[in-house]
Design an enzyme around this catalytic site. Structure first.
Site, short mmCIF file in Angstrom:
data_model
loop_
_atom_site.label_atom_id
_atom_site.label_comp_id
_atom_site.label_asym_id
_atom_site.label_seq_id
_atom_site.Cartn_x
_atom_site.Cartn_y
_atom_site.Cartn_z
N GLY A 103 68.32 -54.65 6.30
CA GLY A 103 67.09 -53.87 6.27
C GLY A 103 66.03 -54.57 5.46
O GLY A 103 66.12 -55.77 5.20
N ASN A 104 65.01 -53.87 5.07
CA ASN A 104 63.99 -54.43 4.19
C ASN A 104 63.42 -53.31 3.33
O ASN A 104 63.76 -52.15 3.51
CB ASN A 104 62.90 -55.13 5.01
CG ASN A 104 62.23 -54.17 5.97
OD1 ASN A 104 61.54 -53.25 5.56
ND2 ASN A 104 62.47 -54.38 7.27
N SER A 105 62.53 -53.69 2.40
CA SER A 105 62.11 -52.69 1.40
C SER A 105 60.82 -51.97 1.78
O SER A 105 60.15 -51.42 0.90
CB SER A 105 61.96 -53.37 0.04
OG SER A 105 61.06 -54.44 0.18
N SER A 106 60.48 -51.93 3.06
CA SER A 106 59.28 -51.18 3.45
C SER A 106 59.44 -49.71 3.06
O SER A 106 60.47 -49.10 3.32
CB SER A 106 59.10 -51.28 4.97
OG SER A 106 58.22 -50.27 5.41
N ALA A 164 58.02 -52.02 9.68
CA ALA A 164 58.56 -53.35 9.37
C ALA A 164 59.91 -53.44 10.08
O ALA A 164 60.97 -53.19 9.49
CB ALA A 164 58.73 -53.50 7.87
#
Ligand code: C5P
Length: 405
Positions: free
Chosen positions: A212-215, A280
């Site tokens: 995942g990502n930190s959006s 994102a």
């Protein structure tokens, strides 16, 4: 968020029996988060007390030009009151008040405020059957419409006189709902469907792990709120985020993975007027997700990645009349790369997020953007809150959308 949240409403009450329903009317607006100030004509006080209206509105009620204070009489500034309001509602509006409005007779504070108003004015007439149908009153109501006042219909039923028929003031909730419909119909995005993707996506490795990502999703949620406040019917397709939104015009669809976001985006796209891809989306996903949690001791040292669908590029390739907006986050040759993406994905506009400001971007509350369209000079904005950035983005979209449609 409710429709009337934060709205400033000036309610003028004139002297008809239906005035007894006005505390309920005030309460209906207040319940939705509006601020209500009340002006009464002197004769309306025979039907409802200023104390009731002051209590439900949480504000002093005004009825004369001068506030009675033995030592320090105060001027009740009708101009200030009229300019304060987002809209004015006169309910009940009697034959006498309507006639005075038509002829600009400034004989009480309510009429003075009406004559000084610059905002939208609604009138909810309340009269007896024969009085309402008198040609003089019908003509006066037509004249008010010519002046730009919105005259609400009357209800039918038992009248205080014992007669039955037209002339009754609408019930408070009917008034509230008609005003909501009228205001939203005049908003720039009313009747438009706006679809927004927001947040990150999570691509499962096993039942408990993901890529995942930190959006944070904040930008997309602010865009959704702005679109809804501009009257749009919003579908917000959101990946996993802690953001919350409650707005009668926002339908939120929760997804986890890029594939799920892709499916929902494709299903909403054909009926959308404007589509904004602010999510994102993970660019890669594991080629398969283990059905059971991978154990520590297992011989697991590699994840095979495959690309996720590029949602935005796909929508660009099937686009008809939709106004399609993407986001770009670049680290070098920012404008040139964003322009290439704009062309390559067949977008109407792209919003470039700056990575050059430590306070802007992914997790924070602020953003610094450049709005880029084909054949136009890019427009760069200052660092500001994501809420304010959403306003800037829609200001730009509305101008170009109106030109293109
Ligand atoms: O190509 P790039 O990922 O930089 O493009 C970013 C834009 O494309 C964003 O608007 C993002 O929401 C969208 N996007 C998408 N599907 C992907 C990857 C990005 O819709 N798989």
């Amino acid at each position: 968020m409710s429709f009337f949240h934060g709205k400033r409403i000036l309610l003028g009450v004139s002297g008809g029996i239906a005035a007894y329903k006005t505390p309920e009317l005030v309460r209906a607006f207040i319940k939705q988060g509006a601020e209500v100030r009340v002006i009464m004509t002197p004769s309306s006080k025979d039907f409802v007390t200023p104390l009731s209206l002051a209590t439900v509105s949480n504000n002093p009620v005004y009825s004369s030009f001068i506030a009675v204070d033995q030592d320090n009489p105060l001027w009740n500034n009708h101009v200030e009151m009229a300019l304060w309001a987002d809209f004015m509602l006169i309910a009940p509006a009697t034959s006498n008040t309507i006639s005075s409005m038509v002829h600009a007779r400034c004989t009480n504070l309510l009429l003075a405020a009406y004559l000084s108003s610059q905002c939208k004015v609604f009138v909810a007439p309340a009269m007896d059957l024969d009085m309402y149908s008198h040609p003089g009153n019908q003509k006066n109501l037509d004249t008010l419409v010519e002046y730009g006042v919105e005259v609400l219909p009357t209800g039918e039923g038992f009248l205080a006189s014992g007669l039955q028929g037209k002339g009754r003031m609408l019930e408070p909730l009917e008034i509230v709902s008609l005003i909501e419909k009228s205001i939203s119909k005049n908003l720039p995005l009313s009747l438009k469907k706006v679809v927004i993707t927001a947040g990150p996506t999570h691509e499962a490795i096993d039942p408990v792990r993901f890529i995942g990502n930190s959006s944070s999703g904040k930008m997309g949620f602010e865009l959704a709120k702005r679109a809804a406040n501009l009257g749009a019917e919003v579908v917000l397709i959101s990946g996993p985020t802690s953001q919350k939104v409650e707005h009668h015009n926002i339908q939120i669809e929760h997804v986890v993975s890029a594939d799920q976001m892709f499916e929902l985006s494709k299903s909403h796209f054909p009926s959308a007027s404007i589509f904004i891809a602010s999510a994102a989306v993970a660019d890669f996903k594991p080629d398969h997700s283990a059905t059971q949690k991978i154990k520590k001791g297992e011989n697991f040292n590699k994840i095979n990645l495959v690309p996720t669908p590029d949602i935005l590029a796909h929508l660009g390739s099937i686009k008809e009349n939709q106004f399609l907006v993407g986001f770009a986050l670049e680290t070098e040759n920012e404008i040139d790369n964003a322009k290439k993406k704009l062309k390559h994905k067949n977008l109407n506009a792209i919003v470039l997020n700056s990575l050059n400001d430590p306070n802007a971007g992914f997790g924070g509350d602020q953003n610094k953007i450049t709005y880029i369209q084909p054949n136009t000079a890019p427009i760069s904005f200052e660092l500001k809150s994501k809420q304010a950035v959403a306003v800037d983005i829609f200001d730009q979209i509305i101008v170009s959308y109106e030109k293109s449609s």
